[in-house]
Design an enzyme around this catalytic site. Structure first.
Site, PDB file in Angstrom:
ATOM      1  N   ASP A 162      -3.110  65.716 -24.320  1.00 45.78           N
ATOM      2  CA  ASP A 162      -1.964  64.932 -24.630  1.00 45.78           C
ATOM      3  C   ASP A 162      -1.619  66.253 -25.967  1.00 45.78           C
ATOM      4  O   ASP A 162      -1.822  67.105 -26.001  1.00 45.78           O
ATOM      5  CB  ASP A 162      -1.872  63.973 -25.969  1.00 45.78           C
ATOM      6  CG  ASP A 162      -1.067  63.233 -26.764  1.00 45.78           C
ATOM      7  OD1 ASP A 162      -0.090  62.153 -26.345  1.00 45.78           O
ATOM      8  OD2 ASP A 162      -0.109  64.225 -26.756  1.00 45.78           O
ATOM      9  N   GLU A 205       3.749  62.407 -22.252  1.00 43.03           N
ATOM     10  CA  GLU A 205       3.089  64.382 -22.329  1.00 43.03           C
ATOM     11  C   GLU A 205       1.575  63.829 -22.906  1.00 43.03           C
ATOM     12  O   GLU A 205       0.704  64.794 -23.152  1.00 43.03           O
ATOM     13  CB  GLU A 205       3.229  64.705 -23.831  1.00 43.03           C
ATOM     14  CG  GLU A 205       4.130  63.863 -24.584  1.00 43.03           C
ATOM     15  CD  GLU A 205       3.224  63.066 -25.966  1.00 43.03           C
ATOM     16  OE1 GLU A 205       2.743  61.961 -25.137  1.00 43.03           O
ATOM     17  OE2 GLU A 205       2.285  63.426 -26.536  1.00 43.03           O
TER      18      GLU A 205
HETATM   19  P1  GH3 Z   1       0.869  63.739 -31.364  1.00 40.07           P
HETATM   20  O1  GH3 Z   1       0.758  65.440 -31.451  1.00 40.07           O
HETATM   21  O2  GH3 Z   1       0.524  62.946 -32.594  1.00 40.07           O
HETATM   22  O3  GH3 Z   1       0.710  63.957 -29.526  1.00 40.07           O
HETATM   23  O4  GH3 Z   1       3.052  64.036 -31.695  1.00 40.07           O
HETATM   24  P2  GH3 Z   1       3.859  63.864 -30.306  1.00 40.07           P
HETATM   25  O5  GH3 Z   1       5.238  64.195 -31.014  1.00 40.07           O
HETATM   26  O6  GH3 Z   1       3.218  64.569 -29.393  1.00 40.07           O
HETATM   27  O7  GH3 Z   1       3.741  62.564 -30.271  1.00 40.07           O
HETATM   28  P3  GH3 Z   1       4.781  61.487 -29.822  1.00 40.07           P
HETATM   29  O8  GH3 Z   1       4.133  60.371 -29.220  1.00 40.07           O
HETATM   30  O9  GH3 Z   1       5.088  60.765 -31.168  1.00 40.07           O
HETATM   31  O10 GH3 Z   1       6.302  61.424 -29.064  1.00 40.07           O
HETATM   32  C1  GH3 Z   1       6.006  62.209 -27.344  1.00 40.07           C
HETATM   33  C2  GH3 Z   1       7.582  63.099 -27.491  1.00 40.07           C
HETATM   34  O11 GH3 Z   1       7.178  62.753 -25.984  1.00 40.07           O
HETATM   35  C3  GH3 Z   1       8.431  61.925 -27.598  1.00 40.07           C
HETATM   36  C4  GH3 Z   1       8.984  61.500 -25.918  1.00 40.07           C
HETATM   37  O12 GH3 Z   1      10.649  61.695 -26.551  1.00 40.07           O
HETATM   38  C5  GH3 Z   1       8.877  62.754 -25.418  1.00 40.07           C
HETATM   39  N1  GH3 Z   1       8.695  62.151 -24.225  1.00 40.07           N
HETATM   40  C6  GH3 Z   1       7.822  61.556 -23.671  1.00 40.07           C
HETATM   41  N2  GH3 Z   1       8.110  62.118 -21.536  1.00 40.07           N
HETATM   42  C7  GH3 Z   1       9.263  62.978 -21.837  1.00 40.07           C
HETATM   43  C8  GH3 Z   1      10.138  64.039 -20.499  1.00 40.07           C
HETATM   44  O13 GH3 Z   1       9.219  63.325 -19.998  1.00 40.07           O
HETATM   45  N3  GH3 Z   1      10.204  64.757 -20.903  1.00 40.07           N
HETATM   46  C9  GH3 Z   1      10.543  64.939 -22.178  1.00 40.07           C
HETATM   47  N4  GH3 Z   1      11.110  66.394 -22.631  1.00 40.07           N
HETATM   48  N5  GH3 Z   1      10.350  64.922 -22.995  1.00 40.07           N
HETATM   49  C10 GH3 Z   1       8.886  63.864 -23.425  1.00 40.07           C
HETATM   50 MG    MG Z   2       1.990  64.338 -27.699  1.00 37.78          MG
HETATM   51 MG    MG Z   3       1.420  60.577 -26.450  1.00 42.69          MG
END
Ligand code: GH3
Ligand code: MG
Ligand code: MG
Length: 305
Positions: A162, A205
């Site tokens: 992640d 992610e």
């Molecule tokens: P942590 O270190 O705890 O994993 O923190 P984090 O910020 O990585 O985790 P969190 O789950 O809070 O946020 C994940 C983010 O990933 C939020 C979401 O908007 C973003 N995301 C998910 N899918 C996509 C995508 O396809 N494209 C983009 N640009 N962002 C994405």
């Molecule tokens: Mg993350």
């Molecule tokens: Mg995540």
């Protein structure tokens, strides 16, 4: 032969069409008289083999039958043709080859359908942004690896990876930059893995890697190597450097098959264990890899900070 749906023609030793059916005129897009007037096979139906390796010429020269399944070509009626070619030599009473009977099947429509089918099939298993396997397909592959492992007794490992603080990447640099980072990390992960390993996008992610025939030591080496690579890779988007680190959780599996064993349930448990290890890595400060086998207690998930 007049009623055959496939086109056929007879060519002489100079590759001139001397006899043909209606399907041949339709394939060429010429009238009966025009076919006779033009005569030259390669002018009526240009194939990738024309003119030197033209089917009639090949048959007349070799005296052998011919079958070619994937030939492209074009004619006045069809600018793009996919055809199957077949042919037999025609010999005179003295056994001398005086021409060839050539049959041509137009399979353009089938080829197009098949192409669409494969494109659709790919779309249904590949994630559009990262070009990795999507979650459903990766889970299916995990089950297959699990079943193989239960049968042959070989260990395999599962990794959950992640991106750290990825939300911040989106918030600071924008969603497009986030997408770019995601696909870059995905390609890096794919590049780090062997061809026989399986890499999928498991969530936003989050990535899943399956390492067949790898034990805990192998999983540790892989996850640490990738963690360091991500940390040291310089990712630039629109001139700005975006620092990226990842956290990883790994778990290995090795168990002999027993009656009543539920491979699907075991797969789910394995994912949960990799997830637990990942959360430990996050809780411990991120940018690290954690092995489920090394966790204290092994069952409870710590609070994510
Ligand atoms: P942590 O270190 O705890 O994993 O923190 P984090 O910020 O990585 O985790 P969190 O789950 O809070 O946020 C994940 C983010 O990933 C939020 C979401 O908007 C973003 N995301 C998910 N899918 C996509 C995508 O396809 N494209 C983009 N640009 N962002 C994405
Ligand atoms: Mg993350
Ligand atoms: Mg995540």
């Amino acid at each position: 032969m007049e009623i055959f749906l496939d086109a056929y023609c007879i060519v002489d030793v100079t590759n001139h069409v001397v006899e043909f059916n209606v399907a041949f005129t339709e394939l060429c897009g010429e009238s009966y008289r025009k076919v006779l007037k033009i005569g030259d096979f390669c002018e009526l139906l240009r194939t990738e083999l024309c003119p030197q390796q033209c089917p009639g010429r090949q048959i007349v020269t070799s005296g052998k039958t011919l079958r070619l399944d994937e030939v492209t070509g074009s004619s006045k009626a069809y600018p793009q043709l996919q055809i199957i070619l077949g042919g037999v030599p025609i010999n005179n009473e003295g056994g001398k080859c005086i021409g060839a009977l050539v049959t041509i099947r137009n399979v353009s429509a089938e080829s197009e359908l098949q192409k669409k089918y494969y494109e659709r099939k790919e779309e249904s298993v590949i994630d559009g942004l990262t070009r990795l396997y999507n979650k459903v397909y990766a889970e299916g592959l995990l089950l297959r690896v699990m079943k193989t492992s239960l049968r042959d007794g070989q260990s395999f490992s599962v990794l959950m990876c992640d991106i750290d603080h990825f939300k911040k990447v989106n918030d600071t640099h924008g969603h497009q930059a986030g997408d770019y980072v995601l696909s870059t990390v995905a390609q890096m992960l794919k590049g780090e893995a062997r061809d026989s390993d399986i890499v999928g996008r498991f969530g936003g992610e989050e990535f899943l890697v399956i390492l067949p025939k790898s034990d805990t030591a192998g999983a540790k080496i892989f996850s640490e190597r990738f963690r360091k690579r991500a940390e040291s890779t310089q990712i630039f988007f629109e001139g700005k450097r975006i620092p990226v680190t990842v956290s990883l959780g790994t778990v290995s599996f090795r168990s002999a098959w027993e009656p009543g064993i539920d491979a699907e349930q075991l797969s789910k448990e394995l994912i949960n264990k990799a997830d637990t290890a990942l959360y430990f890595a996050k809780a411990n400060g991120r940018n690290q890899s954690c092995q489920f086998e090394d966790l204290p207690g092994k069952t409870t998930t710590p609070e994510k900070k």
